[in-house]
Write a protein that holds these residues in place. Structure first.
Motif, PDB file in Angstrom:
ATOM      1  N   ILE A   6      30.245  51.064  34.293  1.00 14.94           N
ATOM      2  CA  ILE A   6      30.154  52.532  34.306  1.00 14.94           C
ATOM      3  C   ILE A   6      30.938  53.155  35.469  1.00 14.94           C
ATOM      4  N   PRO A   7      30.734  52.732  36.732  1.00 17.71           N
ATOM      5  CA  PRO A   7      31.520  53.354  37.808  1.00 17.71           C
ATOM      6  C   PRO A   7      33.019  53.081  37.687  1.00 17.71           C
ATOM      7  N   ILE A   8      33.367  51.891  37.260  1.00 11.76           N
ATOM      8  CA  ILE A   8      34.785  51.556  37.131  1.00 11.76           C
ATOM      9  C   ILE A   8      35.431  52.436  36.064  1.00 11.76           C
ATOM     10  N   LEU A   9      34.772  52.592  34.931  1.00 12.19           N
ATOM     11  CA  LEU A   9      35.310  53.454  33.873  1.00 12.19           C
ATOM     12  C   LEU A   9      35.347  54.916  34.294  1.00 12.19           C
ATOM     13  N   ALA A  10      34.300  55.372  34.965  1.00 14.89           N
ATOM     14  CA  ALA A  10      34.238  56.776  35.366  1.00 14.89           C
ATOM     15  C   ALA A  10      35.373  57.119  36.334  1.00 14.89           C
ATOM     16  N   PHE A  11      35.570  56.296  37.345  1.00 12.02           N
ATOM     17  CA  PHE A  11      36.617  56.597  38.313  1.00 12.02           C
ATOM     18  C   PHE A  11      38.007  56.358  37.741  1.00 12.02           C
ATOM     19  N   THR A  12      38.124  55.426  36.799  1.00 12.45           N
ATOM     20  CA  THR A  12      39.408  55.238  36.136  1.00 12.45           C
ATOM     21  C   THR A  12      39.754  56.469  35.308  1.00 12.45           C
TER      22      THR A  12
END
Length: 83
Positions: A6-12
């Motif tokens: 989730i954080p990786i996708l959100a910041f990407t």
């Protein structure tokens, strides 16, 4: 502690919008290409810095592993250094 997607996708997605979406809104002018490159490179480097910081927390470097004899010697020597 593990990484979640989730954080990786959100910041990407956030930095993708900055790096891919915003260059289309740069007004026409003699420096348009330079401004577009600046936006893309800024977004990429900010995303990469964030990713490195996020991933560094997966396996933090706590400190050196000392054997018990070394710890006892340090404790004995440091106690005698009282001021």
């Amino acid at each position: 502690m593990g990484a979640t997607a989730i954080p990786i996708l959100a910041f990407t997605i956030i930095w993708g919008i900055v790096g891919i979406g915003l260059p289309f809104f740069v007004p026409k002018g003699p420096n348009r290409g330079i401004l577009q490159v600046i936006l893309v490179m800024t977004a990429f480097t900010c995303w990469l810095f964030w990713l490195c910081c996020y991933m560094a927390q997966m396996n933090p470097l706590i400190g050196p592993k000392l054997d018990s004899a070394t710890i006892k010697m340090l404790a004995r020597e440091w106690v005698t250094l009282k001021i």
